[in-house]
Scaffold this active site. Structure first.
Site, PDB file in Angstrom:
ATOM      1  N   ASP A 264       0.648  -1.227   0.059  1.00  0.00           N
ATOM      2  CA  ASP A 264      -0.017   0.100   0.006  1.00  0.00           C
ATOM      3  C   ASP A 264       0.879   1.327  -0.113  1.00  0.00           C
ATOM      4  O   ASP A 264       1.729   1.407   0.636  1.00  0.00           O
ATOM      5  CB  ASP A 264      -0.849  -0.004   1.392  1.00  0.00           C
ATOM      6  CG  ASP A 264      -1.637  -1.139   1.394  1.00  0.00           C
ATOM      7  OD1 ASP A 264      -1.265  -2.255   1.017  1.00  0.00           O
ATOM      8  OD2 ASP A 264      -3.025  -1.056   1.585  1.00  0.00           O
ATOM      9  N   HIS A 326      -9.169   0.100  -2.088  1.00  0.00           N
ATOM     10  CA  HIS A 326      -9.515   1.564  -2.101  1.00  0.00           C
ATOM     11  C   HIS A 326      -9.645   2.078  -3.523  1.00  0.00           C
ATOM     12  O   HIS A 326      -9.980   3.314  -3.744  1.00  0.00           O
ATOM     13  CB  HIS A 326      -8.262   2.356  -1.513  1.00  0.00           C
ATOM     14  CG  HIS A 326      -8.434   2.594   0.343  1.00  0.00           C
ATOM     15  ND1 HIS A 326      -8.193   3.679   0.756  1.00  0.00           N
ATOM     16  CD2 HIS A 326      -8.372   1.522   1.146  1.00  0.00           C
ATOM     17  CE1 HIS A 326      -8.574   3.597   2.002  1.00  0.00           C
ATOM     18  NE2 HIS A 326      -8.352   2.354   2.230  1.00  0.00           N
TER      19      HIS A 326
END
Length: 699
Positions: A264, A326
């Site tokens: 991430d 996301h």
């Protein structure tokens, strides 16, 4: 030729090349004179002219340049006068009008502004004139009046330089570039006219973004990266990504090949640059696999995304971009990316945001590296045979069957964000699932999405597909806080399962996470290196957070209870050129809108500092109102006033909502209290009467 003279000539060639690509923006008289003098000396050396260069030569060179600029401006005005503006959006129209204004000022010899890279500008206008109205339009930049007025004042023939002054530049433009601050240059990006991205173009993009993040307000980002560039780049990348399968095969069997796996990033652009500096950029022998979550909770999601898409277009078989949880409409809205796009692109925000969402839909879901390493964002997924036909009304923890790579290949990844039911639930599983120490594969009863899987599932998956290693992401130090079963992710990675057939790691690459949040974990990020010949034996490298500018949060104060921590004094000082007011706000919360654009240094905040009744203070966040009176605003209100009005309307609406709500609560409370008091008074009065009348009645 004498080797010494050959070196000088080679250095002069580099000087000419560097100066021809240089934009003389905001330079004073002396800098312009020195650079043009240097260029004339270098040209004389290249042309084997053994003579001194005087200031008159500089003046003549400047006059030639100005004449060329005037001629180019006349051509631009002529082309613009016979163009059809039909089909252009507002931004393109504004750019063309600005271009026309600049050209007229140059012709009138009132050069308050000048055009950077005018040759490209003429090419772009010519393309538009030929009917290619979707070509990028060059944004012009400001320059001082010194270009002409200063040149005309240079008339001293006695000041001369000779060839020996060139020796210090024989290695290129290093000294000249160091003598001029990068802040002198207003940079902007253009889509290549031939639609071919080069390595230099991508590197220029990264350096431009780094410079812009420190010197330019987010609201001016669209001037540096116009909408047309975002449109071209996302289309080019999407055309490549949509051709890739759900699980991409990374063929890296070269003798010196290695693969960098990244977790991430969450919009932390400066940490991405730091990672590239540590590990190196993609190349013919160096592959990259990114496990998703490029945006959200950080200030530079657009920069991260555009840079990675540019690398993908440049080297499609050396960089692989997987989808994270996301990368969807709901979570980009919840964790700030949508607000970031609107902040940086204003009225064009909706169009740019939808372009990114369409790009997210074609991101692959997993990768297999060198036939032995599996990577994905979340984790495992159920078999399509155990997928419910529709969303159950009551979620219950139940055991499900483990899915296969063959079933993964059938998932329609374009349906990300759709209701999780039927086969589409596999898409949700792979983005949200988490490892567990408990054996079995079961639904996560505590959350809306994803599965828990145990070491037995890891062993079964590795053995079934003849794999030796799994690297997933999705969990940072916040998700692992308070868990004793697994590593806390403070060094950026954790070994979660170690079974007979191989290992399972979790990898997280966003140090000092999150940028926008009530708690910063001061963690390190990490990346994994898989190298030939044994790709299944990874090496993990942790790295600390890079220095990053302080910006106002794009994340709403009520989203996941996030808020911006108070910046340090050094951070505020280093970014004073573009930050809003430097006045400390309660709890470090600053206005979302930059009121300094309107000359206001103490704009209102959504945080209110109140006494706690114990001699101290506490910060209360004003909750947002469900409905705001006065919105939407009339279309004739221009920026930055439009954003300021919207901000103030929302804040006033929130305060009104708080007052009305509190008054109702207080009114209801006083009603209850008054009834209790009345009842108590009535009861007391009756008791008093009994006490007074009882004995009297007996007599």
């Amino acid at each position: 030729m004498d080797p010494h003279k050959e070196r000088i000539k080679t250095g002069c060639h580099k000087i000419l090349d560097g100066m021809n690509s240089m934009s003389l923006v905001n330079l004073d008289d002396q800098q312009v004179h020195s650079l043009v003098m240097m260029r004339e000396i270098a040209r004389g050396v290249v042309d084997d002219q053994n003579r001194k260069v005087t200031r008159n030569d500089v003046i003549r060179a400047l006059r030639r340049s100005i004449l060329k600029m005037v001629c180019a401006s006349r051509d631009i005005i002529r082309l613009l006068s016979r163009m059809s503006y039909e089909g252009l959006d507002d931004q393109q129209m504004n750019l063309l009008l600005r271009m026309n204004e600049i050209a007229h000022r140059i012709i009138d010899k009132q050069p308050r502004v000048a055009i950077a890279r005018p040759n490209l500008l003429v090419e772009q206008v010519a393309l538009l004139d030929e009917g290619m109205r979707d070509s990028p339009v060059v944004e012009s930049s400001k320059i001082g009046d010194a270009l002409i007025d200063g040149a005309q004042s240079m008339s001293n023939d006695d000041d001369m330089l000779d060839v020996e002054h060139v020796l210090r530049f024989e290695n290129g433009m290093n000294v000249a570039q160091e003598s001029l601050s990068p802040s002198c240059f207003q940079q902007f990006l253009l889509w290549p006219p031939d639609n071919c991205i080069t390595l230099e173009w991508v590197q220029d993009m990264m350096s431009t973004f780094e410079h812009v993040s420190q010197k330019v307000l987010p609201s001016a980002f669209c001037n540096i990266v116009p909408t047309i560039l975002v449109d071209k780049l996302t289309d080019a990348a999407s055309s490549i990504l949509c051709e890739e399968p759900n699980c991409v095969e990374v063929d890296c069997e070269g003798e010196d090949s290695r693969v960098i796996v990244v977790g991430d990033i969450h919009g932390q652009f400066h940490d991405l640059l730091s990672l590239f500096k540590h590990a190196g950029v993609p190349s013919e022998s160096q592959f990259y696999v990114f496990n998703g979550n490029y945006v959200g909770k950080g200030a530079w999601g657009i920069e991260v995304l555009l840079v990675l898409l540019a690398w993908k277009v440049l080297m499609p078989h050396r960089i692989y971009l997987l989808c994270g949880n996301h990368e969807s409409r709901y979570y980009t809205g919840r964790y700030g990316f949508e607000n970031e796009v609107w902040t940086k692109y204003g009225k064009q925000g909706e169009y740019v945001y939808n372009k990114f969402l369409e790009c997210f839909k074609v991101l692959p879901l997993a990768s297999v590296i060198a036939n032995c390493v599996y990577t994905t964002h979340g984790g495992f997924f159920r078999s399509k045979h155990s997928a419910p036909s529709r969303k159950p009304k009551h979620r219950k923890t139940q055991r499900v069957d483990l899915g296969s790579l063959a079933e993964l290949s059938e998932v329609k990844r374009a349906r990300i964000g759709s209701p999780y039911e039927g086969p589409n639930i596999l898409l949700t599983d792979i983005l949200w699932s988490k490892p567990s120490k408990r054996n079995g594969l079961r639904e996560n009863a505590g959350r809306k999405y994803g599965l828990w899987w145990g070491p037995d599932c890891t062993e079964a998956f590795l053995k079934r597909h003849n794999l030796k290693l799994i690297i997933r992401s999705h969990e940072g130090p916040d998700a692992r806080a308070g868990q004793d079963d697994f590593g806390n992710m403070m060094i950026g990675y954790s070994l979660d399962h170690d079974v007979e057939s191989g290992k399972l790691y979790t990898l997280f690459s966003a140090p000092d996470y999150p940028q926008f949040g009530q708690k910063r974990y001061n963690n390190e990020g990490a990346y994994a290196i898989l190298q030939s010949p044994d790709f299944a034996s990874p090496s993990f490298f942790s790295f600390k957070a890079a220095e990053r500018p302080t910006v106002d949060p794009y994340v709403d104060s009520d989203a996941d209870e996030m808020d911006l921590p108070a910046p340090s004094s050094s951070q505020i000082a280093s970014t004073s050129a573009f930050c809003a007011s430097q006045r400390p706000y309660p709890g470090g919360s600053r206005p979302i809108f930059d009121f300094s654009l309107l000359g206001i240094d103490n704009g209102p905040s959504w945080s209110v500092e109140l006494g706690d009744g114990l001699g101290g203070t506490q910060v209360m966040q004003v909750p947002r109102a469900p409905v705001v009176e006065g919105l939407p605003l009339p279309p004739n209100i221009q920026e930055p006033h439009r954003s300021a009005y919207k901000y103030l309307f929302e804040l006033v609406g929130a305060l009104k909502h708080v007052v009305v709500t509190r008054v109702r609560i207080m009114a209801h409370g006083w009603f209850v209290v008054s009834r209790v008091l009345l009842f108590r008074n009535q009861a007391g009065f009756l008791n008093f009467r009994r006490l007074r009348t009882g004995p009297v009645c007996q007599h």
